[in-house]
Design a protein around this motif. Structure first.
Motif, PDB file in Angstrom:
ATOM      1  N   ILE A   9       0.836  -1.206   0.000  1.00 27.03           N
ATOM      2  CA  ILE A   9       0.000   0.000   0.000  1.00 27.03           C
ATOM      3  C   ILE A   9       0.872   1.257   0.000  1.00 27.03           C
ATOM      4  N   ALA A  10       1.929   1.271   0.800  1.00 28.89           N
ATOM      5  CA  ALA A  10       2.816   2.427   0.866  1.00 28.89           C
ATOM      6  C   ALA A  10       3.469   2.700  -0.480  1.00 28.89           C
ATOM      7  N   VAL A  11       3.923   1.641  -1.149  1.00 32.06           N
ATOM      8  CA  VAL A  11       4.560   1.802  -2.452  1.00 32.06           C
ATOM      9  C   VAL A  11       3.541   2.260  -3.490  1.00 32.06           C
ATOM     10  N   GLU A  12       2.354   1.687  -3.479  1.00 33.56           N
ATOM     11  CA  GLU A  12       1.338   2.080  -4.454  1.00 33.56           C
ATOM     12  C   GLU A  12       0.881   3.526  -4.235  1.00 33.56           C
ATOM     13  N   ARG A  13       0.828   3.979  -2.996  1.00 35.43           N
ATOM     14  CA  ARG A  13       0.485   5.389  -2.729  1.00 35.43           C
ATOM     15  C   ARG A  13       1.563   6.315  -3.275  1.00 35.43           C
ATOM     16  N   GLY A  18       3.225  10.177  -7.387  1.00 37.23           N
ATOM     17  CA  GLY A  18       4.368  10.599  -8.187  1.00 37.23           C
ATOM     18  C   GLY A  18       5.627  10.869  -7.378  1.00 37.23           C
ATOM     19  N   THR A  19       5.616  10.515  -6.115  1.00 34.98           N
ATOM     20  CA  THR A  19       6.801  10.723  -5.275  1.00 34.98           C
ATOM     21  C   THR A  19       7.695   9.497  -5.312  1.00 34.98           C
ATOM     22  N   LEU A  20       8.966   9.693  -5.030  1.00 34.35           N
ATOM     23  CA  LEU A  20       9.918   8.590  -5.051  1.00 34.35           C
ATOM     24  C   LEU A  20      10.328   8.148  -3.653  1.00 34.35           C
ATOM     25  N   LYS A  27      10.823   3.379   8.566  1.00 32.94           N
ATOM     26  CA  LYS A  27      11.927   3.457   7.609  1.00 32.94           C
ATOM     27  C   LYS A  27      11.532   4.360   6.452  1.00 32.94           C
ATOM     28  N   LYS A  28      12.516   5.038   5.878  1.00 31.96           N
ATOM     29  CA  LYS A  28      12.271   5.888   4.717  1.00 31.96           C
ATOM     30  C   LYS A  28      13.222   5.455   3.608  1.00 31.96           C
ATOM     31  N   VAL A  29      12.652   5.197   2.436  1.00 37.65           N
ATOM     32  CA  VAL A  29      13.439   4.784   1.273  1.00 37.65           C
ATOM     33  C   VAL A  29      13.134   5.749   0.140  1.00 37.65           C
ATOM     34  N   THR A  30      14.188   6.283  -0.479  1.00 33.08           N
ATOM     35  CA  THR A  30      14.013   7.155  -1.636  1.00 33.08           C
ATOM     36  C   THR A  30      14.600   6.455  -2.856  1.00 33.08           C
ATOM     37  N   PHE A  31      13.771   6.250  -3.855  1.00 36.08           N
ATOM     38  CA  PHE A  31      14.196   5.608  -5.095  1.00 36.08           C
ATOM     39  C   PHE A  31      14.718   6.671  -6.051  1.00 36.08           C
ATOM     40  N   ARG A  32      15.593   6.295  -6.963  1.00 37.31           N
ATOM     41  CA  ARG A  32      16.174   7.257  -7.901  1.00 37.31           C
ATOM     42  C   ARG A  32      15.242   7.550  -9.069  1.00 37.31           C
ATOM     43  N   GLN A  33      14.505   6.532  -9.503  1.00 39.91           N
ATOM     44  CA  GLN A  33      13.629   6.686 -10.661  1.00 39.91           C
ATOM     45  C   GLN A  33      12.329   5.930 -10.418  1.00 39.91           C
ATOM     46  N   MET A  34      11.298   6.339 -11.120  1.00 42.57           N
ATOM     47  CA  MET A  34       9.995   5.701 -10.970  1.00 42.57           C
ATOM     48  C   MET A  34      10.055   4.226 -11.349  1.00 42.57           C
TER      49      MET A  34
END
Length: 67
Positions: A9-13, A18-20, A27-34
């Motif tokens: 659910i967190a990833v789909e939100r 449109g956030t990465l 935990k907080k994870v920031t992805f580089r690209q969609m």
């Protein structure tokens, strides 16, 4: 690592908004690209499907008898 429905659910939100950056379980994870976020979603979905090989939603039934 076993993923949970809340992880999905967190990833789909994040994808929908449109956030990465995804936050879950403190935990907080920031992805580089969609496309990395989309791949993470697919990985989580596959893991959840493997946890529930019948493909049926998990459910519980409670029977209460009144006397």
């Amino acid at each position: 690592m076993a993923f949970t429905q809340q992880d999905l659910i967190a990833v789909e939100r994040a994808i929908a908004s449109g956030t990465l950056t995804v936050e879950y379980n403190g935990k907080k994870v920031t992805f580089r690209q969609m496309n990395e976020l989309l791949a993470a979603r697919d990985t989580i979905k596959a893991d959840l499907a493997a946890q529930n090989p019948s493909g049926r939603p998990r459910s519980s039934i409670a029977i209460v008898e009144r006397f």
